[in-house]
Scaffold this motif. Structure first.
Motif, PDB file in Angstrom:
ATOM      1  N   LEU A   1       0.809  -1.216   0.000  1.00 26.60           N
ATOM      2  CA  LEU A   1       0.000   0.000   0.000  1.00 26.60           C
ATOM      3  C   LEU A   1       0.845   1.270   0.000  1.00 26.60           C
ATOM      4  O   LEU A   1       0.366   2.342  -0.385  1.00 26.60           O
ATOM      5  CB  LEU A   1      -0.937  -0.008   1.213  1.00 26.60           C
ATOM      6  CG  LEU A   1      -1.967  -1.147   1.243  1.00 26.60           C
ATOM      7  CD1 LEU A   1      -2.824  -1.053   2.498  1.00 26.60           C
ATOM      8  CD2 LEU A   1      -2.847  -1.126   0.001  1.00 26.60           C
ATOM      9  N   ARG A   2       2.101   1.151   0.399  1.00 27.29           N
ATOM     10  CA  ARG A   2       2.971   2.326   0.398  1.00 27.29           C
ATOM     11  C   ARG A   2       3.342   2.744  -1.015  1.00 27.29           C
ATOM     12  O   ARG A   2       3.630   3.918  -1.266  1.00 27.29           O
ATOM     13  CB  ARG A   2       4.232   2.037   1.209  1.00 27.29           C
ATOM     14  CG  ARG A   2       3.973   1.771   2.695  1.00 27.29           C
ATOM     15  CD  ARG A   2       5.207   1.303   3.414  1.00 27.29           C
ATOM     16  NE  ARG A   2       5.694   0.048   2.865  1.00 27.29           N
ATOM     17  CZ  ARG A   2       6.767  -0.593   3.325  1.00 27.29           C
ATOM     18  NH1 ARG A   2       7.451  -0.089   4.342  1.00 27.29           N
ATOM     19  NH2 ARG A   2       7.158  -1.733   2.783  1.00 27.29           N
ATOM     20  N   VAL A   3       3.337   1.789  -1.951  1.00 25.43           N
ATOM     21  CA  VAL A   3       3.701   2.102  -3.333  1.00 25.43           C
ATOM     22  C   VAL A   3       2.693   3.070  -3.936  1.00 25.43           C
ATOM     23  O   VAL A   3       3.048   4.117  -4.496  1.00 25.43           O
ATOM     24  CB  VAL A   3       3.788   0.816  -4.180  1.00 25.43           C
ATOM     25  CG1 VAL A   3       4.043   1.148  -5.645  1.00 25.43           C
ATOM     26  CG2 VAL A   3       4.875  -0.102  -3.648  1.00 25.43           C
ATOM     27  N   GLY A   4       1.402   2.711  -3.834  1.00 26.58           N
ATOM     28  CA  GLY A   4       0.376   3.591  -4.364  1.00 26.58           C
ATOM     29  C   GLY A   4       0.330   4.925  -3.650  1.00 26.58           C
ATOM     30  O   GLY A   4       0.088   5.970  -4.272  1.00 26.58           O
ATOM     31  N   ALA A   5       0.570   4.909  -2.327  1.00 27.81           N
ATOM     32  CA  ALA A   5       0.549   6.149  -1.555  1.00 27.81           C
ATOM     33  C   ALA A   5       1.665   7.090  -2.002  1.00 27.81           C
ATOM     34  O   ALA A   5       1.468   8.308  -2.089  1.00 27.81           O
ATOM     35  CB  ALA A   5       0.674   5.839  -0.069  1.00 27.81           C
TER      36      ALA A   5
END
Length: 311
Positions: free
Chosen positions: A239-243
């Protein structure tokens, strides 16, 4: 911890599963626990590579015939690029279900966001590419790399050997993990205790949430009313990638806190506090003896235990 050569039981936990695959060299993937059977929740985590379902295993859930599962159809001519392994050992079904998703989502044919499975798992997948399911399962059970990563999250206990199951264990509740993932436009149920992958029909990335929820609901309906011992985990892109892509600071901070908590919890899982507790207890007993209050303290504790039992 398990003895050499054994596989311990591990907890169904998003932090455990995420750390396990990271230890195997997988990059850019995490697990998210789903608290409800809701397609919108799965869609909100997109891209979703698959789900891991934990349930109480009932003997009457085995197929009534060797050619027909209770739902879906056996794919006896599954595509060559589908990774499916028979379960040949106890306690490893969680890791096997995880790999059933990860190793089927590493190419553009299954997902627009292929998973980087790392050097070790790539070597294992390439080595077993032409194996039948039974031999692939044996290769998995003999993989020192996978077993070591799996056993790193065993429940630490000086009294219980997780690699040995007694007759009493066999009589108790047994839980099992299976995977659901879309490969080549088909939703597959990958259960190492079944003779073949189970096809649930056509499914693309957009239709995966509704499709898999329908399959899971039909499965849960086969259980007695009131049965709630299920656990569902989504396998998603980190989820950190999209964020980072959209500059969502709030999500980045939330995920940082979550990862910190996972690290702490996993450290506790690997620790054995029996020695520490024993030393603390000896210190308290010694102090009470010096004060001449040991018997009084013991009787007080017994009385409090009796009151709690009555309540």
């Amino acid at each position: 911890m398990a003895e050499a050569g054994g596989w311990s039981t591990i907890e169904s936990d998003e932090g455990v599963f995420t750390s396990l695959i990271e230890n195997l060299g997988v990059k850019g993937v995490q697990f998210e626990e789903l608290i409800s059977l809701d397609a919108d929740t799965i869609r909100s985590l997109s891209p979703v590579y698959g789900v891991i379902f934990l349930f109480k295993y009932l003997q009457d859930q085995t197929p009534t015939t060797p050619t027909a599962p209770k739902d879906g159809t056996y794919d006896t001519n599954a595509p060559e690029n589908l990774f499916f392994a028979a379960q040949t050992i106890q306690n490893a079904c969680g890791t096997q279900a995880i790999l059933s998703v990860i190793l089927n989502q590493d190419n553009a044919a299954s997902t627009p966001y292929p998973i980087d499975i790392g050097r070790e798992l790539r070597s294992f997948k390439d080595f077993t590419a032409g194996f039948p399911a039974e031999l692939r399962g044996e290769a998995l059970s003999n993989s020192e790399t996978v077993r070591t990563a799996h056993n790193a999250f065993a429940r630490a206990s000086p009294f219980v050997d997780e690699t040995v199951r007694s007759a009493r264990d066999e009589e108790g509740d047994v839980y099992h993990f299976i995977a659901y993932t879309a490969v080549n436009g088909t939703l597959y149920e990958l259960d190492g205790l079944q003779p073949y992958p189970i096809s649930h029909g056509g499914c693309d990335a957009d239709g995966f949430p509704e499709k898999v929820i329908g399959v899971l609901q039909r499965r849960i309906e086969r259980y007695p009313e009131g049965e709630t011992r299920f656990n569902l985990m989504a396998v998603v892109r980190d989820l950190r990638v999209g964020a980072r892509e959209i500059g969502d600071v709030e999500v980045l901070e939330r995920e940082a806190r979550k990862r910190k908590a996972w690290d702490w919890e996993n450290t506790l899982r690997r620790s054995n506090f029996v020695g520490f507790i024993g030393e603390v207890l000896k210190g308290v007993v010694g102090m009470k003896e010096k004060e001449g209050k040991l018997d009084e303290w013991v009787q007080s504790a017994k009385g409090e235990t009796e009151r709690r039992l009555k309540r």
